[in-house]
Every structure is written in C-alpha cells, then in structure tokens.
Scaffold this motif. Structure first.
Motif, PDB file in Angstrom:
ATOM      1  N   THR A  42      -3.186   9.458 -63.964  1.00  0.00           N
ATOM      2  CA  THR A  42      -3.123   8.468 -62.878  1.00  0.00           C
ATOM      3  C   THR A  42      -1.814   9.482 -62.717  1.00  0.00           C
ATOM      4  O   THR A  42      -0.505   9.051 -63.261  1.00  0.00           O
ATOM      5  CB  THR A  42      -2.675   7.048 -63.176  1.00  0.00           C
ATOM      6  N   TYR A  43      -1.503   9.479 -61.480  1.00  0.00           N
ATOM      7  CA  TYR A  43      -0.754   9.815 -60.530  1.00  0.00           C
ATOM      8  C   TYR A  43      -0.113   8.918 -58.871  1.00  0.00           C
ATOM      9  O   TYR A  43      -0.962   8.637 -58.841  1.00  0.00           O
ATOM     10  CB  TYR A  43      -0.902  11.037 -59.748  1.00  0.00           C
ATOM     11  N   ILE A  44       1.080   8.458 -58.937  1.00  0.00           N
ATOM     12  CA  ILE A  44       1.554   7.389 -57.607  1.00  0.00           C
ATOM     13  C   ILE A  44       2.172   8.168 -56.788  1.00  0.00           C
ATOM     14  O   ILE A  44       3.370   8.999 -56.863  1.00  0.00           O
ATOM     15  CB  ILE A  44       2.567   6.339 -58.223  1.00  0.00           C
ATOM     16  N   THR A  45       1.596   8.542 -55.425  1.00  0.00           N
ATOM     17  CA  THR A  45       2.228   9.582 -55.109  1.00  0.00           C
ATOM     18  C   THR A  45       3.498   8.900 -53.764  1.00  0.00           C
ATOM     19  O   THR A  45       3.336   7.526 -54.317  1.00  0.00           O
ATOM     20  CB  THR A  45       1.490  10.199 -53.688  1.00  0.00           C
ATOM     21  N   SER A  47       3.941   8.297 -51.083  1.00  0.00           N
ATOM     22  CA  SER A  47       3.130   7.160 -50.255  1.00  0.00           C
ATOM     23  C   SER A  47       2.733   5.989 -50.670  1.00  0.00           C
ATOM     24  O   SER A  47       2.273   5.027 -50.398  1.00  0.00           O
ATOM     25  CB  SER A  47       2.464   7.956 -49.430  1.00  0.00           C
ATOM     26  N   ASN A  49      -0.103   5.979 -52.969  1.00  0.00           N
ATOM     27  CA  ASN A  49      -1.230   5.846 -53.306  1.00  0.00           C
ATOM     28  C   ASN A  49      -1.701   6.806 -54.431  1.00  0.00           C
ATOM     29  O   ASN A  49      -0.563   6.712 -55.666  1.00  0.00           O
ATOM     30  CB  ASN A  49      -2.075   7.847 -52.505  1.00  0.00           C
ATOM     31  N   ILE A  51      -3.341   8.133 -57.854  1.00  0.00           N
ATOM     32  CA  ILE A  51      -4.988   9.072 -57.502  1.00  0.00           C
ATOM     33  C   ILE A  51      -4.678   8.900 -58.912  1.00  0.00           C
ATOM     34  O   ILE A  51      -4.339   9.084 -59.521  1.00  0.00           O
ATOM     35  CB  ILE A  51      -4.291   9.828 -56.745  1.00  0.00           C
ATOM     36  N   ILE A 190      -2.119  17.245 -55.519  1.00  0.00           N
ATOM     37  CA  ILE A 190      -2.140  16.256 -54.623  1.00  0.00           C
ATOM     38  C   ILE A 190      -0.765  15.683 -53.097  1.00  0.00           C
ATOM     39  O   ILE A 190       0.361  15.880 -53.861  1.00  0.00           O
ATOM     40  CB  ILE A 190      -1.931  14.522 -54.844  1.00  0.00           C
ATOM     41  N   ASN A 193      -0.048  11.418 -48.922  1.00  0.00           N
ATOM     42  CA  ASN A 193      -1.091  10.537 -48.591  1.00  0.00           C
ATOM     43  C   ASN A 193      -1.848  10.458 -49.344  1.00  0.00           C
ATOM     44  O   ASN A 193      -3.093  10.232 -49.046  1.00  0.00           O
ATOM     45  CB  ASN A 193      -0.928  11.103 -46.982  1.00  0.00           C
ATOM     46  N   GLY A 194      -2.273  11.441 -50.074  1.00  0.00           N
ATOM     47  CA  GLY A 194      -2.736  11.046 -51.078  1.00  0.00           C
ATOM     48  C   GLY A 194      -4.213  12.102 -51.058  1.00  0.00           C
ATOM     49  O   GLY A 194      -5.263  11.936 -51.761  1.00  0.00           O
ATOM     50  N   GLU A 195      -4.393  13.064 -50.272  1.00  0.00           N
ATOM     51  CA  GLU A 195      -5.054  14.311 -50.142  1.00  0.00           C
ATOM     52  C   GLU A 195      -5.316  14.803 -51.464  1.00  0.00           C
ATOM     53  O   GLU A 195      -4.174  15.220 -52.222  1.00  0.00           O
ATOM     54  CB  GLU A 195      -5.202  14.863 -49.023  1.00  0.00           C
ATOM     55  N   ILE A 196      -7.056  15.376 -52.112  1.00  0.00           N
ATOM     56  CA  ILE A 196      -7.158  15.990 -53.352  1.00  0.00           C
ATOM     57  C   ILE A 196      -7.355  17.410 -52.745  1.00  0.00           C
ATOM     58  O   ILE A 196      -7.805  17.748 -52.074  1.00  0.00           O
ATOM     59  CB  ILE A 196      -7.659  15.403 -54.587  1.00  0.00           C
TER      60      ILE A 196
END
Length: 206
Positions: A42-45, A47, A49, A51, A190, A193-196
């Motif tokens: 699990t990753y937290i960006t 901003s 998000n 993921i 990633i 803004n969470g775009e993969i």
C-alpha cells in the motif's frame, strides 16, 4: 515389528521414486516460486491518495523444468535448476536468477534487468537491500530498476523519471521523487494525484 519396518521401507521407496521422477520440477513447484504467488503493498501519495498495488511473482518456469522466464529474459538448463538458500536459482552453467527475476550471467560480467543490461566487469556489489552497485556505473534495485550513476534518473519498464536533486529509496524497494511520484519495486509509477502508469508510457519528469 517386522510388518512396521516393511511398511516404512515401502513408503521410503515410494518417496525416493517420486523424487527421481519429478526431480527439480518437484522442487521448483515449492511456494517460493509459485506462479500464482503474489503480495501487495500500500502506498500513500503526497496528495493523500491510498494506492494498493499487487506485485506478482515475476518468475515463470516451464513444465519440463528446463527454462526459467523472467521480465529480464529467459535462462535454460537441461539439468534443471538449483534453489539457493536466498531463494535465487542457479543453472548448470552458473547463471543466477534472483527471486525478483534479475539475471546475473555465469561469467559475472553482466546483470540483465527488465529495462536492459548493465556491464559489471565482475566487480559489482550486492547491498543489504538486495540492490546492486556497479563501481563507476548505475545502481540496480533488487527488482531490476536502474538508477543512473549520477543519481538523477530512474529507468523503469514504465519509462524513466528525472530529478536534478536525486531520489529517496525505501527498504521495500520503492522510490520517491521530490515531485511526489512513487515508483514501485516492479516499476509501476504512481503520480501525486493517484494516477497509475504501467509499462510502455512516456517519460515523466518529477
């Protein structure tokens, strides 16, 4: 007592026969190299998000046990492969395949990764986190991403990311840029803004 000994001997003979029949194929089918085995991170960006990325095992082994296929290439061995204590595989010529699928040639002169090969001159260093450092050359992460020797570019299967002030590498093999991009150990990017971004996309700058 005699019947028990005969029964135990019979079971032992069956076990030896099974190992003889299946050989290395039986060993390679162990959970450490299961084609369906996967883990997630699990990753937290920056901003905020959250993921969750599933990281599949990168190694596939043919049913005859004579070829190992990874994103870095394939390795053959007519006599099967040895599973080393660290989870890597070695063929009869001495070629090594790390658990993440990076290939070290038998002459130790080249490391093959999903994004290309790096000449090592047999003097590479394996770091505690499983990454490789090549004197005068790049750093190769344990998953096969390449960080150029000036520390300003990460090359991944999804493209490359530049940063004039370097990167932060985490113990799990992920990399963060000052601009907020996160690169997972297998090269997925990633954005803040969470775009993969998967393999095949164009270069992104931090």
């Amino acid at each position: 007592m005699l019947k028990k000994q005969i029964f135990q001997t019979h079971i032992l003979n069956i076990a030896i026969s099974l190992i003889g029949c299946f050989g290395i194929n039986f060993l390679i089918s162990s959970p450490a190299f299961s084609q369906t085995q996967s883990n997630s991170r699990t990753y937290i960006t920056p901003s905020g998000n959250i993921i969750n990325i599933v990281q599949p095992n990168n190694i596939k082994i043919t049913s005859d046990g004579e070829r190992v296929i990874t994103p870095a290439g394939s390795v053959t061995s007519s006599t099967g492969f040895i599973i080393n204590p660290d989870g890597s595989l070695t063929n009869s010529f001495g070629t090594i395949i790390t658990p993440s699928g990076v290939i070290i040639t038998s002459d130790r002169q080249r490391i093959l990764t999903p994004v290309g090969g790096v000449n090592t001159k047999a003097d590479y260093i394996i770091n505690p986190d499983g990454s490789f450092s090549v004197p005068g050359g790049p750093t190769i992460t344990s998953g096969g991403l390449i960080i150029t020797n000036d520390g300003k570019r990460v090359i991944t299967p999804s493209g490359s990311i530049n940063s004039n002030v370097g990167f932060t590498t985490f113990p799990d093999g992920s990399i963060a840029t000052p601009g907020g991009n996160i690169i997972t150990p297998n090269g997925v990017i990633i954005t803040p803004n969470g775009e993969i971004i998967g393999p095949g996309r164009q270069r992104r700058r931090s």
